[in-house]
Design a protein around this motif. Structure first.
Motif, PDB file in Angstrom:
ATOM      1  N   GLU A 136      69.405  64.756  32.897  1.00 41.37           N
ATOM      2  CA  GLU A 136      69.116  65.937  33.024  1.00 41.37           C
ATOM      3  C   GLU A 136      70.119  66.998  33.924  1.00 41.37           C
ATOM      4  O   GLU A 136      70.572  68.103  33.309  1.00 41.37           O
ATOM      5  CB  GLU A 136      67.716  66.144  33.573  1.00 41.37           C
ATOM      6  N   ALA A 137      70.534  66.411  34.945  1.00 39.81           N
ATOM      7  CA  ALA A 137      71.505  67.102  35.639  1.00 39.81           C
ATOM      8  C   ALA A 137      73.005  67.281  34.944  1.00 39.81           C
ATOM      9  O   ALA A 137      73.449  68.229  34.791  1.00 39.81           O
ATOM     10  CB  ALA A 137      71.771  66.335  36.897  1.00 39.81           C
ATOM     11  N   GLU A 138      73.089  66.127  34.302  1.00 42.09           N
ATOM     12  CA  GLU A 138      74.399  66.178  33.266  1.00 42.09           C
ATOM     13  C   GLU A 138      74.386  67.178  32.334  1.00 42.09           C
ATOM     14  O   GLU A 138      75.146  67.918  31.994  1.00 42.09           O
ATOM     15  CB  GLU A 138      74.866  64.678  32.737  1.00 42.09           C
ATOM     16  N   SER A 139      73.293  67.115  31.762  1.00 46.19           N
ATOM     17  CA  SER A 139      72.874  68.270  30.719  1.00 46.19           C
ATOM     18  C   SER A 139      72.753  69.858  31.198  1.00 46.19           C
ATOM     19  O   SER A 139      73.615  70.607  30.475  1.00 46.19           O
ATOM     20  CB  SER A 139      71.542  67.972  30.097  1.00 46.19           C
ATOM     21  N   ILE A 140      72.207  69.795  32.156  1.00 42.03           N
ATOM     22  CA  ILE A 140      72.274  71.289  32.874  1.00 42.03           C
ATOM     23  C   ILE A 140      73.756  71.752  33.441  1.00 42.03           C
ATOM     24  O   ILE A 140      74.393  72.783  32.798  1.00 42.03           O
ATOM     25  CB  ILE A 140      71.645  71.475  34.331  1.00 42.03           C
ATOM     26  N   ARG A 141      74.817  70.600  33.701  1.00 42.53           N
ATOM     27  CA  ARG A 141      76.082  70.938  33.746  1.00 42.53           C
ATOM     28  C   ARG A 141      76.998  71.178  32.833  1.00 42.53           C
ATOM     29  O   ARG A 141      77.669  72.211  32.760  1.00 42.53           O
ATOM     30  CB  ARG A 141      76.525  69.567  34.698  1.00 42.53           C
ATOM     31  N   LYS A 142      76.478  70.428  31.890  1.00 46.13           N
ATOM     32  CA  LYS A 142      77.470  70.725  30.346  1.00 46.13           C
ATOM     33  C   LYS A 142      76.967  72.091  29.938  1.00 46.13           C
ATOM     34  O   LYS A 142      77.896  72.795  29.429  1.00 46.13           O
ATOM     35  CB  LYS A 142      76.906  69.515  29.421  1.00 46.13           C
ATOM     36  N   ARG A 165      61.274  53.984  39.360  1.00 38.27           N
ATOM     37  CA  ARG A 165      62.378  54.645  40.101  1.00 38.27           C
ATOM     38  C   ARG A 165      63.698  54.729  39.463  1.00 38.27           C
ATOM     39  O   ARG A 165      64.333  55.838  39.250  1.00 38.27           O
ATOM     40  CB  ARG A 165      62.598  54.083  41.757  1.00 38.27           C
ATOM     41  N   ASP A 166      64.167  53.647  38.741  1.00 43.06           N
ATOM     42  CA  ASP A 166      65.453  53.566  38.296  1.00 43.06           C
ATOM     43  C   ASP A 166      65.578  54.519  36.947  1.00 43.06           C
ATOM     44  O   ASP A 166      66.357  55.248  36.699  1.00 43.06           O
ATOM     45  CB  ASP A 166      65.805  52.316  37.807  1.00 43.06           C
ATOM     46  N   GLU A 167      64.339  54.512  36.388  1.00 45.17           N
ATOM     47  CA  GLU A 167      64.149  55.113  34.979  1.00 45.17           C
ATOM     48  C   GLU A 167      64.099  56.725  35.486  1.00 45.17           C
ATOM     49  O   GLU A 167      64.754  57.490  34.696  1.00 45.17           O
ATOM     50  CB  GLU A 167      62.919  54.843  34.458  1.00 45.17           C
ATOM     51  N   PHE A 168      63.798  56.951  36.519  1.00 43.30           N
ATOM     52  CA  PHE A 168      63.280  58.504  36.929  1.00 43.30           C
ATOM     53  C   PHE A 168      64.580  58.787  37.356  1.00 43.30           C
ATOM     54  O   PHE A 168      65.194  59.933  37.163  1.00 43.30           O
ATOM     55  CB  PHE A 168      62.444  58.699  38.291  1.00 43.30           C
ATOM     56  N   ILE A 169      65.504  58.191  38.187  1.00 39.90           N
ATOM     57  CA  ILE A 169      66.736  58.453  38.524  1.00 39.90           C
ATOM     58  C   ILE A 169      67.677  58.726  37.406  1.00 39.90           C
ATOM     59  O   ILE A 169      68.552  59.722  37.205  1.00 39.90           O
ATOM     60  CB  ILE A 169      67.115  57.480  39.580  1.00 39.90           C
ATOM     61  N   GLY A 170      67.633  57.638  36.332  1.00 42.89           N
ATOM     62  CA  GLY A 170      68.419  57.967  35.193  1.00 42.89           C
ATOM     63  C   GLY A 170      68.175  59.291  34.313  1.00 42.89           C
ATOM     64  O   GLY A 170      68.946  60.025  33.908  1.00 42.89           O
ATOM     65  N   SER A 171      66.791  59.527  34.261  1.00 36.80           N
ATOM     66  CA  SER A 171      66.270  60.826  33.685  1.00 36.80           C
ATOM     67  C   SER A 171      67.050  61.997  34.377  1.00 36.80           C
ATOM     68  O   SER A 171      67.477  62.804  33.865  1.00 36.80           O
ATOM     69  CB  SER A 171      65.023  60.560  33.550  1.00 36.80           C
ATOM     70  N   ALA A 172      66.759  61.812  35.745  1.00 30.18           N
ATOM     71  CA  ALA A 172      67.152  63.102  36.451  1.00 30.18           C
ATOM     72  C   ALA A 172      68.735  63.151  36.515  1.00 30.18           C
ATOM     73  O   ALA A 172      69.451  64.311  36.356  1.00 30.18           O
ATOM     74  CB  ALA A 172      67.071  62.654  37.771  1.00 30.18           C
TER      75      ALA A 172
END
Length: 174
Positions: A74-80, A64-71
């Motif tokens: 990805e969210a940071e990449s999308i925002r950038k 779950r932590d890995e999934f959250i970290g990955s999400a």
């Protein structure tokens, strides 16, 4: 729930049932009699199942932590990427605005220079025509003077006076 999880929960339920259905001790209010060996056996099975359950829970928490970290990544990449695109669009709009402004200034400057060039060309042509008119008028006067001199020398009588500059221009226009 997985099979081990159900098994541990069933064991706990069995233990609970054993205690709740056990015979009470006389004068011992909340005390009861249960079979020690059965309870210990159930507790040993629970103890054996709990590390597996904890291990599975830790694995699930880690996943779950890995999934959250990955999400989050990805969210940071999308925002950038969105910020970069917005910045690029703003820069592009600024370039277009500056280009339009520069273009308008160039057109205005070109129109001014064109009008000035036309004015100077008109003045030049007018001056050339004035000089040509003076030269032609002077040449015509010289021709008239020469003709008069020629006639007076030859003794020929002139029947009509020599045309003036104005009369020559009228004859040319007709």
């Amino acid at each position: 729930m997985n099979e081990k999880n159900v098994e541990v929960m069933e064991l706990i339920e069995t233990l609970y049932t054993m205690v709740s259905e056990a015979w009470g001790v006389p004068l011992g209010n909340d005390k009861c009699i249960i079979e020690r060996d059965n309870v210990l056996e159930i507790l040993n099975e629970i103890k054996a199942g709990i590390p597996k359950e904890l291990s599975e829970a830790k694995r699930l928490v880690s996943a779950r932590d890995e999934f959250i970290g990955s999400a989050k990544r990805e969210a940071e990449s999308i925002r950038k990427n969105a910020e970069d695109k917005a910045r690029a669009m703003l820069e592009e709009q600024e370039i277009v605005r500056v280009a339009k402004s520069h273009s308008a200034a160039l057109v205005s400057d070109a129109e001014y220079k064109s009008k000035e060039l036309r004015r100077v060309a008109n003045e030049y042509v007018d001056e050339i025509l004035r000089r040509t008119e003076e030269t032609v008028g002077s040449a015509l006067k010289s021709i008239n003077d020469a003709r008069s001199s020629f006639r007076s020398l030859s003794g020929t009588v002139t029947t009509a006076p020599a045309p003036t500059t104005e009369e020559s221009e009228e004859a040319e226009q007709a």
